[in-house]
Design a protein around this motif. Structure first.
Motif, PDB file in Angstrom:
ATOM      1  N   ARG A 197      23.346  16.806  70.127  1.00 25.12           N
ATOM      2  CA  ARG A 197      24.564  17.485  70.619  1.00 25.12           C
ATOM      3  C   ARG A 197      25.888  16.754  70.488  1.00 25.12           C
ATOM      4  N   ASP A 198      26.089  15.445  70.789  1.00 28.89           N
ATOM      5  CA  ASP A 198      27.212  14.518  70.454  1.00 28.89           C
ATOM      6  C   ASP A 198      27.581  14.577  68.963  1.00 28.89           C
ATOM      7  N   GLN A 199      26.562  14.392  68.236  1.00 29.05           N
ATOM      8  CA  GLN A 199      26.383  14.090  66.748  1.00 29.05           C
ATOM      9  C   GLN A 199      27.062  15.293  66.103  1.00 29.05           C
ATOM     10  N   ARG A 200      26.535  16.295  66.300  1.00 31.03           N
ATOM     11  CA  ARG A 200      27.272  17.696  65.798  1.00 31.03           C
ATOM     12  C   ARG A 200      28.634  17.857  66.464  1.00 31.03           C
ATOM     13  N   VAL A 201      28.721  17.875  67.592  1.00 31.45           N
ATOM     14  CA  VAL A 201      30.140  18.074  68.286  1.00 31.45           C
ATOM     15  C   VAL A 201      30.993  16.959  67.466  1.00 31.45           C
ATOM     16  N   LYS A 202      30.735  15.869  67.172  1.00 32.59           N
ATOM     17  CA  LYS A 202      31.798  14.882  66.787  1.00 32.59           C
ATOM     18  C   LYS A 202      31.889  15.439  65.261  1.00 32.59           C
ATOM     19  N   ALA A 260      36.916  16.076  70.056  1.00 35.44           N
ATOM     20  CA  ALA A 260      35.998  16.250  70.813  1.00 35.44           C
ATOM     21  C   ALA A 260      35.653  15.330  72.188  1.00 35.44           C
ATOM     22  N   PRO A 261      35.906  16.156  72.966  1.00 32.63           N
ATOM     23  CA  PRO A 261      36.336  15.416  74.497  1.00 32.63           C
ATOM     24  C   PRO A 261      35.121  14.704  75.274  1.00 32.63           C
ATOM     25  N   PHE A 262      33.923  15.177  74.947  1.00 31.97           N
ATOM     26  CA  PHE A 262      32.933  14.687  75.735  1.00 31.97           C
ATOM     27  C   PHE A 262      31.689  14.069  75.026  1.00 31.97           C
ATOM     28  N   ALA A 263      32.237  13.747  73.745  1.00 30.91           N
ATOM     29  CA  ALA A 263      30.897  13.310  72.907  1.00 30.91           C
ATOM     30  C   ALA A 263      30.741  11.774  73.382  1.00 30.91           C
ATOM     31  N   GLY A 264      29.259  11.476  73.530  1.00 29.42           N
ATOM     32  CA  GLY A 264      29.029  10.150  74.198  1.00 29.42           C
ATOM     33  C   GLY A 264      28.852  10.165  75.515  1.00 29.42           C
ATOM     34  N   SER A 265      29.139  11.213  76.206  1.00 30.99           N
ATOM     35  CA  SER A 265      28.985  11.245  77.764  1.00 30.99           C
ATOM     36  C   SER A 265      27.438  11.483  78.310  1.00 30.99           C
ATOM     37  N   ARG A 324      35.561  22.685  72.190  1.00 30.70           N
ATOM     38  CA  ARG A 324      35.514  21.475  71.557  1.00 30.70           C
ATOM     39  C   ARG A 324      34.399  20.695  71.823  1.00 30.70           C
ATOM     40  N   SER A 325      33.451  21.435  72.876  1.00 31.90           N
ATOM     41  CA  SER A 325      32.616  20.360  73.571  1.00 31.90           C
ATOM     42  C   SER A 325      31.109  21.163  72.974  1.00 31.90           C
ATOM     43  N   VAL A 326      31.279  22.047  72.089  1.00 32.77           N
ATOM     44  CA  VAL A 326      30.283  22.966  71.497  1.00 32.77           C
ATOM     45  C   VAL A 326      30.362  23.313  70.280  1.00 32.77           C
ATOM     46  N   ASP A 327      29.209  23.872  69.532  1.00 33.54           N
ATOM     47  CA  ASP A 327      29.448  24.161  68.240  1.00 33.54           C
ATOM     48  C   ASP A 327      29.482  25.762  68.240  1.00 33.54           C
ATOM     49  N   PRO A 328      30.647  26.267  68.130  1.00 38.58           N
ATOM     50  CA  PRO A 328      31.025  27.669  68.370  1.00 38.58           C
ATOM     51  C   PRO A 328      30.866  28.506  67.186  1.00 38.58           C
ATOM     52  N   THR A 329      30.453  27.794  66.006  1.00 36.27           N
ATOM     53  CA  THR A 329      30.092  28.449  64.854  1.00 36.27           C
ATOM     54  C   THR A 329      28.463  29.179  64.907  1.00 36.27           C
ATOM     55  N   ASP A 330      27.908  28.586  65.781  1.00 39.33           N
ATOM     56  CA  ASP A 330      26.389  28.803  65.794  1.00 39.33           C
ATOM     57  C   ASP A 330      25.996  29.722  66.690  1.00 39.33           C
ATOM     58  N   ALA A 331      25.336  30.983  66.052  1.00 40.62           N
ATOM     59  CA  ALA A 331      25.111  32.509  66.665  1.00 40.62           C
ATOM     60  C   ALA A 331      23.612  32.331  67.223  1.00 40.62           C
ATOM     61  N   GLY A 332      22.888  31.236  66.949  1.00 41.85           N
ATOM     62  CA  GLY A 332      21.474  31.405  67.206  1.00 41.85           C
ATOM     63  C   GLY A 332      21.099  30.345  68.277  1.00 41.85           C
ATOM     64  N   GLY A 333      22.010  29.637  68.966  1.00 38.32           N
ATOM     65  CA  GLY A 333      21.810  28.596  70.046  1.00 38.32           C
ATOM     66  C   GLY A 333      22.518  27.364  69.841  1.00 38.32           C
ATOM     67  N   GLN A 334      22.280  26.302  70.449  1.00 33.93           N
ATOM     68  CA  GLN A 334      22.956  25.201  70.287  1.00 33.93           C
ATOM     69  C   GLN A 334      22.319  23.994  69.972  1.00 33.93           C
ATOM     70  N   PHE A 335      22.593  23.307  69.066  1.00 36.35           N
ATOM     71  CA  PHE A 335      21.758  22.164  68.457  1.00 36.35           C
ATOM     72  C   PHE A 335      20.358  22.353  68.488  1.00 36.35           C
TER      73      PHE A 335
END
Length: 220
Positions: A203-208, A215-220, A106-117
């Motif tokens: 990062r936080d925008q997409r996770v939210k 989303a446990p860390f959005a905005g940290s 819940r802290s990442v985009d686990p649907t993205d196979a090409g990287g993160q954000f």
């Protein structure tokens, strides 16, 4: 010899055995465990998890590739097969592996196979690394739960753990460093540069957007 005299050695031996068992149990209960995950920028993953109660520490590094002692330049350039990863050390009496994996998904985009954000390429892909069947089963349960909760296909692989190489010293605890550095945002202290990068990367925008209030860390 009285009955009392006979029973004393027996009682003493039993007490000594009980003490030994209790000490052994305490030692086993206090043994820390590790969890290695890849979630895009390792600064962000380290920052997120070092604040979780029960986590003893987190180290940024590289794993999953075919090059010994890789450098950041090699890994970020691509071709080594390594992921930017974080090795999390935790007290299993205070936080479970399952709990940490639920937080990870819940802290990442686990649907993205090409990287993160904003970070693209093989080194920024998500992954979970496991060392045995028990860890694999827990990871599979967490993945299935996350996929059910999200309602989308999760592409994060569960991989056999290989050697973990700690990243260069300047990457460790980057998110709270006070060294003055030159960035695309101008001269900033590391902690400020980290926050600016995290915001600009989305990062936080997409996770939210994906996880909402979960989303446990959005905005940290």
């Amino acid at each position: 010899m009285t009955l009392t005299d006979t029973l004393k050695p027996i009682a003493l031996a039993a007490a000594m055995s009980l003490t030994t068992l209790m000490q052994a149990g305490s030692a086993q209960a206090g043994s820390p465990e590790t969890l290695t995950v890849a979630g895009g920028c390792f600064w962000c993953v380290e920052s997120d998890f070092e604040g979780v109660p029960g986590v003893l520490g987190a180290v940024s590094g590289y794993t999953g590739g075919k090059v010994d002692n890789p450098t950041y330049k090699q890994v970020s350039r691509g071709g080594t097969g390594h992921y930017e990863a974080v090795q999390i050390t935790f007290d299993p009496d205070k936080v479970s592996r399952q709990r940490l994996l639920n937080l990870f998904f819940r802290s990442v985009d686990p649907t993205d196979a090409g990287g993160q954000f904003c970070d693209r390429g093989e080194s920024y892909r998500t992954a979970i690394f496991v060392s045995n069947k028990g860890e694999k089963a827990i990871a599979e349960q967490a993945k299935a739960k996350a996929q059910g909760d999200l309602g989308q296909k999760i592409v994060t692989p569960i991989l056999s753990a290989g050697k973990f190489y700690p990243a260069e010293a300047y990457h460790q605890d980057y998110y709270k460093g006070d060294k003055l550095i030159l960035t695309r945002f101008g001269p900033k202290r590391q902690a400020s540069a980290y926050k600016a990068y995290r915001k600009a990367c989305g990062r936080d925008q997409r996770v939210k957007q994906l996880w909402g209030d979960a989303a446990p860390f959005a905005g940290s």
